[in-house]
Design an enzyme around this catalytic site. Structure first.
Site, PDB file in Angstrom:
ATOM      1  N   GLY A  29     121.812  43.055 -13.754  1.00 27.95           N
ATOM      2  CA  GLY A  29     120.544  42.356 -13.544  1.00 27.95           C
ATOM      3  C   GLY A  29     120.753  40.870 -13.322  1.00 27.95           C
ATOM      4  O   GLY A  29     121.391  40.200 -14.123  1.00 27.95           O
ATOM      5  N   GLY A  46     118.493  38.371 -13.289  1.00 23.00           N
ATOM      6  CA  GLY A  46     117.312  37.591 -13.663  1.00 23.00           C
ATOM      7  C   GLY A  46     117.773  36.319 -14.364  1.00 23.00           C
ATOM      8  O   GLY A  46     118.906  35.862 -14.161  1.00 23.00           O
ATOM      9  N   TYR A  47     116.916  35.782 -15.214  1.00 27.06           N
ATOM     10  CA  TYR A  47     117.280  34.541 -15.917  1.00 27.06           C
ATOM     11  C   TYR A  47     118.533  34.741 -16.757  1.00 27.06           C
ATOM     12  O   TYR A  47     119.451  33.929 -16.732  1.00 27.06           O
ATOM     13  CB  TYR A  47     116.131  34.082 -16.816  1.00 27.06           C
ATOM     14  CG  TYR A  47     114.947  33.606 -16.034  1.00 27.06           C
ATOM     15  CD1 TYR A  47     114.886  32.300 -15.573  1.00 27.06           C
ATOM     16  CD2 TYR A  47     113.902  34.473 -15.722  1.00 27.06           C
ATOM     17  CE1 TYR A  47     113.805  31.873 -14.826  1.00 27.06           C
ATOM     18  CE2 TYR A  47     112.822  34.045 -14.978  1.00 27.06           C
ATOM     19  CZ  TYR A  47     112.782  32.742 -14.531  1.00 27.06           C
ATOM     20  OH  TYR A  47     111.717  32.313 -13.781  1.00 27.06           O
ATOM     21  N   GLU A  73      97.601  32.907 -16.307  1.00 30.66           N
ATOM     22  CA  GLU A  73      98.225  32.155 -15.199  1.00 30.66           C
ATOM     23  C   GLU A  73      97.821  32.761 -13.847  1.00 30.66           C
ATOM     24  O   GLU A  73      97.593  32.034 -12.884  1.00 30.66           O
ATOM     25  CB  GLU A  73      99.752  32.161 -15.346  1.00 30.66           C
ATOM     26  CG  GLU A  73     100.243  31.241 -16.467  1.00 30.66           C
ATOM     27  CD  GLU A  73     101.708  30.866 -16.322  1.00 30.66           C
ATOM     28  OE1 GLU A  73     102.515  31.768 -16.056  1.00 30.66           O
ATOM     29  OE2 GLU A  73     102.039  29.672 -16.462  1.00 30.66           O
ATOM     30  N   ALA A  93     111.528  33.612 -20.528  1.00 25.05           N
ATOM     31  CA  ALA A  93     112.655  33.135 -19.729  1.00 25.05           C
ATOM     32  C   ALA A  93     113.463  32.124 -20.549  1.00 25.05           C
ATOM     33  O   ALA A  93     114.699  32.087 -20.482  1.00 25.05           O
ATOM     34  CB  ALA A  93     112.131  32.490 -18.457  1.00 25.05           C
ATOM     35  N   LYS A 108     105.035  21.262 -16.751  1.00 24.03           N
ATOM     36  CA  LYS A 108     105.373  22.573 -16.171  1.00 24.03           C
ATOM     37  C   LYS A 108     106.347  22.395 -14.996  1.00 24.03           C
ATOM     38  O   LYS A 108     107.314  23.143 -14.852  1.00 24.03           O
ATOM     39  CB  LYS A 108     104.077  23.256 -15.702  1.00 24.03           C
ATOM     40  CG  LYS A 108     104.258  24.666 -15.203  1.00 24.03           C
ATOM     41  CD  LYS A 108     104.321  25.670 -16.312  1.00 24.03           C
ATOM     42  CE  LYS A 108     104.375  27.104 -15.828  1.00 24.03           C
ATOM     43  NZ  LYS A 108     104.718  28.046 -16.884  1.00 24.03           N
TER      44      LYS A 108
HETATM   45  C1  LIG Z   1     103.907  36.136 -14.110  1.00 23.86           C
HETATM   46  C2  LIG Z   1     104.832  35.811 -15.256  1.00 23.86           C
HETATM   47  C3  LIG Z   1     104.873  34.513 -15.756  1.00 23.86           C
HETATM   48  C4  LIG Z   1     105.761  34.184 -16.784  1.00 23.86           C
HETATM   49  N1  LIG Z   1     105.789  32.885 -17.238  1.00 23.86           N
HETATM   50  C5  LIG Z   1     106.706  32.525 -18.155  1.00 23.86           C
HETATM   51  C6  LIG Z   1     106.831  31.163 -18.556  1.00 23.86           C
HETATM   52  O1  LIG Z   1     106.059  30.299 -18.117  1.00 23.86           O
HETATM   53  N2  LIG Z   1     107.820  30.840 -19.434  1.00 23.86           N
HETATM   54  C7  LIG Z   1     108.692  31.763 -19.926  1.00 23.86           C
HETATM   55  O2  LIG Z   1     109.605  31.383 -20.698  1.00 23.86           O
HETATM   56  N3  LIG Z   1     108.603  33.071 -19.597  1.00 23.86           N
HETATM   57  C8  LIG Z   1     107.624  33.479 -18.724  1.00 23.86           C
HETATM   58  N4  LIG Z   1     107.537  34.801 -18.338  1.00 23.86           N
HETATM   59  C9  LIG Z   1     108.439  35.798 -18.948  1.00 23.86           C
HETATM   60  C10 LIG Z   1     109.797  35.756 -18.242  1.00 23.86           C
HETATM   61  O3  LIG Z   1     109.638  35.811 -16.847  1.00 23.86           O
HETATM   62  C11 LIG Z   1     110.712  36.874 -18.715  1.00 23.86           C
HETATM   63  O4  LIG Z   1     110.807  36.807 -20.114  1.00 23.86           O
HETATM   64  C12 LIG Z   1     112.108  36.730 -18.077  1.00 23.86           C
HETATM   65  O5  LIG Z   1     112.016  36.944 -16.682  1.00 23.86           O
HETATM   66  C13 LIG Z   1     113.123  37.687 -18.691  1.00 23.86           C
HETATM   67  O6  LIG Z   1     114.369  37.452 -18.098  1.00 23.86           O
HETATM   68  P1  LIG Z   1     115.433  38.634 -17.939  1.00 23.86           P
HETATM   69  O7  LIG Z   1     116.705  38.005 -17.500  1.00 23.86           O
HETATM   70  O8  LIG Z   1     115.439  39.481 -19.146  1.00 23.86           O
HETATM   71  O9  LIG Z   1     114.853  39.564 -16.778  1.00 23.86           O
HETATM   72  P2  LIG Z   1     114.313  39.261 -15.321  1.00 23.86           P
HETATM   73  O10 LIG Z   1     114.228  37.818 -15.052  1.00 23.86           O
HETATM   74  O11 LIG Z   1     113.073  40.082 -15.179  1.00 23.86           O
HETATM   75  O12 LIG Z   1     115.454  39.891 -14.382  1.00 23.86           O
HETATM   76  C14 LIG Z   1     115.813  41.243 -14.373  1.00 23.86           C
HETATM   77  C15 LIG Z   1     116.673  41.490 -13.143  1.00 23.86           C
HETATM   78  O13 LIG Z   1     117.183  42.812 -13.197  1.00 23.86           O
HETATM   79  C16 LIG Z   1     117.063  43.420 -11.927  1.00 23.86           C
HETATM   80  N5  LIG Z   1     116.961  44.865 -12.140  1.00 23.86           N
HETATM   81  C17 LIG Z   1     116.012  45.526 -12.847  1.00 23.86           C
HETATM   82  N6  LIG Z   1     116.263  46.842 -12.849  1.00 23.86           N
HETATM   83  C18 LIG Z   1     117.406  47.024 -12.140  1.00 23.86           C
HETATM   84  C19 LIG Z   1     118.197  48.173 -11.807  1.00 23.86           C
HETATM   85  N7  LIG Z   1     117.861  49.388 -12.220  1.00 23.86           N
HETATM   86  N8  LIG Z   1     119.298  47.986 -11.060  1.00 23.86           N
HETATM   87  C20 LIG Z   1     119.677  46.738 -10.638  1.00 23.86           C
HETATM   88  N9  LIG Z   1     118.968  45.627 -10.938  1.00 23.86           N
HETATM   89  C21 LIG Z   1     117.855  45.763 -11.683  1.00 23.86           C
HETATM   90  C22 LIG Z   1     115.789  42.823 -11.335  1.00 23.86           C
HETATM   91  O14 LIG Z   1     115.786  42.938  -9.918  1.00 23.86           O
HETATM   92  C23 LIG Z   1     115.917  41.371 -11.817  1.00 23.86           C
HETATM   93  O15 LIG Z   1     116.654  40.604 -10.909  1.00 23.86           O
HETATM   94  C24 LIG Z   1     106.619  35.179 -17.332  1.00 23.86           C
HETATM   95  C25 LIG Z   1     106.565  36.486 -16.836  1.00 23.86           C
HETATM   96  C26 LIG Z   1     105.685  36.812 -15.804  1.00 23.86           C
HETATM   97  C27 LIG Z   1     105.649  38.226 -15.274  1.00 23.86           C
END
Ligand SMILES: Cc1cc2nc3c(=O)[nH]c(=O)nc-3n(C[C@H](O)[C@H](O)[C@H](O)COP(=O)(O)OP(=O)(O)OC[C@H]3O[C@@H](n4cnc5c(N)ncnc54)[C@H](O)[C@@H]3O)c2cc1C
Length: 406
Positions: A10, A12-13, A170, A317, A379
Site C-alpha cells: 500500500g 498511502g501515507y 469537509e 494521516a 490547513k
Molecule cells: C475525505 C477524507 C478526509 C480526511 N482528512 C484527514 C485530515 O484532515 N487529517 C488526517 O490526519 N486524516 C484525514 N483523513 C484520514 C486519512 O486519510 C487516513 O487516516 C489515511 O489515509 C490512512 O493512511 P494509510 O496509509 O493507512 O492508508 P491510505 O492513505 O488510505 O493508503 C492505502 C493505500 O493502499 C492501497 N491499496 C489498498 N488496497 C490495496 C490492495 N488490495 N492492493 C494494493 N494496494 C492497495 C491504496 O490504493 C492506497 O494507495 C481523511 C480521510 C478522508 C477519506
C-alpha cells in the site's frame, strides 16, 4: 550476501513515508525494498472530498510514485494484493506472488456500512481517486438530467451525506461551493437543491470543541445545509433514504447518497487471520502484529490505544505518517542485526477541518482554537508540509496549495 527482503503493501501515507525513509536509511546491501500498490500513483486521501465535490481536480491529488521513490533502489510492483499468507511469509497478488523477510501492511481503510440495508448497493463512498471521480460525475449527471425530465424529480437534486464527522463535514463544506456552480451550469434555481447531512450523534463533529461545532453549523446552515442530527440512517434504496429520529421515520428522495460515516481497516487484514476488530489490529508498542515479529501494521489497519483515555487513537494521516517513521527506524535496526526497537508515541499536533473555500476550523498546539482564515492557513501549512516531507521542494511547488481563497 543475505539481503533481507522488505515488502511494503500500500502506497498511502504510511507506505509512502516508510518507503522514502527506508530508501535513505538503508544501503543497497542491507535490504531489497519492494513497494506494492494498486496504481502507479499515490493519492492524498485527505483531499478526496474535494475531488468528490469537483472543487479540486483529481490530478492535483495524485502523485506519481516514480516522482518521489527512487526506482533504482525500490522495486515498485503495480498490482493488487489478494491475500497475505503470514505463516508462509508470502503475498498473493492478482498477477503473481512475493515472499518477504519483513512485511509492512499499510493498506488503508474501507467504508464500514454497519449492516444498513441498501447502503452498499446504493450509496457512494469517498475511498479513492476513482470513487471520488464517480461521485463528482454522478451528481453532475443528475443535475444535467433535471431539466430534461417531464416531471419534477427532486431525487436528482437532493444530496444526502451520511455522517457529520470530519469527512462528512469537509465534503459538505465543498458542496456548498460546488452546488451554486452546478446550478448556474445547468439552469437550476439554487433553492431547488437540498444538501442534507444526517448524523446519529446529537451534534456534528462529535467529540470536537463546542465553540467550533457551533461555528461550523452556523456557517454551513447559512450556506443552505440542512442538518438532521440525532438521526439514524435506516435504509438506502435506488430512490432515496429512510431516516429515523425519536421513533419518527422520514423518507427523503435522493439518487445522490454519499456515505461518510465510518471506516474500518482493509478486510485483507482480517482474512489473513490476524486478530482484529473491524479490520484493525491492536499492535504492540513497536507496531508489530502480536505474535508476528516480522510484520508491522500501520495506518488505518493498526489500532493503537490511548492509555490516558482508554480509547483507540482515531485513524488519521497524521498518525499513519508518524507510525511510518518509527517502522522505518525499527526495520533498519532489524535488518542490521539489532533488537532494540523504538516504541511508537503519537505526537498529536491537532486537527483542522476545511469547510470549503476560505473557511475552516481546528484545534492545534494542545488546545488553541482556530476559526476562519487562520484555520484555512493552518490547513494549507499542514498539506504543504506533507508534500515537502514526501518529495521536497519540487513536489511542493508542483502540487502545493497556495491560494488561501480556494
Ligand atoms: C475525505 C477524507 C478526509 C480526511 N482528512 C484527514 C485530515 O484532515 N487529517 C488526517 O490526519 N486524516 C484525514 N483523513 C484520514 C486519512 O486519510 C487516513 O487516516 C489515511 O489515509 C490512512 O493512511 P494509510 O496509509 O493507512 O492508508 P491510505 O492513505 O488510505 O493508503 C492505502 C493505500 O493502499 C492501497 N491499496 C489498498 N488496497 C490495496 C490492495 N488490495 N492492493 C494494493 N494496494 C492497495 C491504496 O490504493 C492506497 O494507495 C481523511 C480521510 C478522508 C477519506
Amino acid at each position: 550476501m543475505n539481503r533481507k527482503k522488505i515488502v511494503i503493501l500500500g502506497a498511502g501515507y504510511g507506505g509512502m513515508i516508510t518507503t522514502v525513509k527506508l530508501q535513505k536509511m538503508l544501503g543497497t546491501n542491507d535490504a531489497e525494498i519492494t513497494l506494492v500498490n494498486k496504481h502507479d500513483y499515490h493519492y492524498q486521501t485527505t483531499w478526496l472530498h474535494e475531488n468528490a465535490a469537483g472543487t479540486l481536480h483529481h490530478d492535483r491529488t495524485r502523485i506519481k510514485i516514480a516522482d518521489v521513490v527512487n526506482l533504482n533502489r525500490v522495486n515498485l510492483v503495480q498490482d493488487t494484493v489478494v491475500a497475505i499468507e503470514q505463516d508462509e511469509k508470502k503475498i498473493k497478488l492478482e498477477n503473481g506472488e512475493l515472499t518477504y523477510d519483513y512485511l509492512v501492511v499499510s493498506l488503508g481503510f474501507e467504508a464500514a456500512t454497519f449492516g444498513i440495508p441498501g447502503l452498499l448497493e446504493h450509496a457512494f463512498t469517498i475511498g479513492n481517486i476513482n470513487s471520488a471521480r464517480l461521485i463528482r460525475q454522478h451528481i453532475e449527471y443528475n443535475f444535467a438530467r433535471y431539466n430534461n425530465e417531464k416531471e419534477e424529480r427532486p431525487e436528482l437534486l437532493n444530496i444526502v451525506v451520511g455522517g457529520a464527522g470530519f469527512t462528512g463535514i469537509e465534503y459538505v463544506g465543498e458542496l456548498v461551493n460546488k452546488v451554486p456552480e452546478l446550478c448556474k451550469e445547468y439552469d437550476i434555481p439554487r433553492e431547488k437543491v437540498r444538501i442534507i447531512n444526517v448524523e446519529a450523534a446529537p451534534t456534528c463533529l462529535p467529540g470536537f470543541d463546542e465553540e467550533l461545532i457551533e461555528y461550523t453549523m452556523n456557517y454551513l446552515e447559512s450556506k443552505g445545509v440542512e442538518f438532521k442530527l440525532g438521526t439514524m440512517l435506516k435504509q438506502v434504496s435506488a430512490d432515496g433514504v429512510l431516516v429515523e429520529k425519536d421513533g419518527v421515520q422520514e423518507e427523503i428522495p435522493s439518487q445522490n447518497v454519499v456515505w461518510a460515516a465510518g471506516v474500518r481497516g482493509n478486510s485483507l487484514v482480517e482474512e489473513a487471520g490476524f486478530e482484529s476488530a473491524r479490520g484493525r489490529i491492536t499492535v504492540g508498542e513497536d507496531l508489530r502484529a502480536p505474535g508476528y515479529d516480522d510484520v508491522f501494521i500501520i495506518g488505518d489497519c493498526a489500532l493503537v490505544m490511548n492509555k490516558e483515555t482508554g480509547r483507540p487513537y482515531p485513524p488519521t494521516a497524521q498518525i499513519a505518517m508518524q507510525e511510518a517513521e518509527v517502522t522505518a527506524h525499527n526495520l533498519k535496526t532489524l535488518v542490521q542485526g539489532g533488537d532494540k526497537l523504538e516504541a511508537f508515541k503519537p505526537d498529536l499536533k491537532g486537527s483542522v477541518a476545511s469547510l470549503g473555500h476560505g473557511q475552516a476550523i481546528g484545534v492545534v498546539f494542545g488546545g488553541k482554537k482556530l476559526f476562519g482564515m487562520s484555520a484555512v492557513i493552518m490547513k494549507k501549512i499542514i498539506d504543504n508540509r506533507y508534500l515537502l516531507k514526501l518529495g521536497g521542494l519540487g513536489l511542493l511547488l508542483k502540487k502545493g496549495k497556495f491560494n488561501i481563497f480556494k
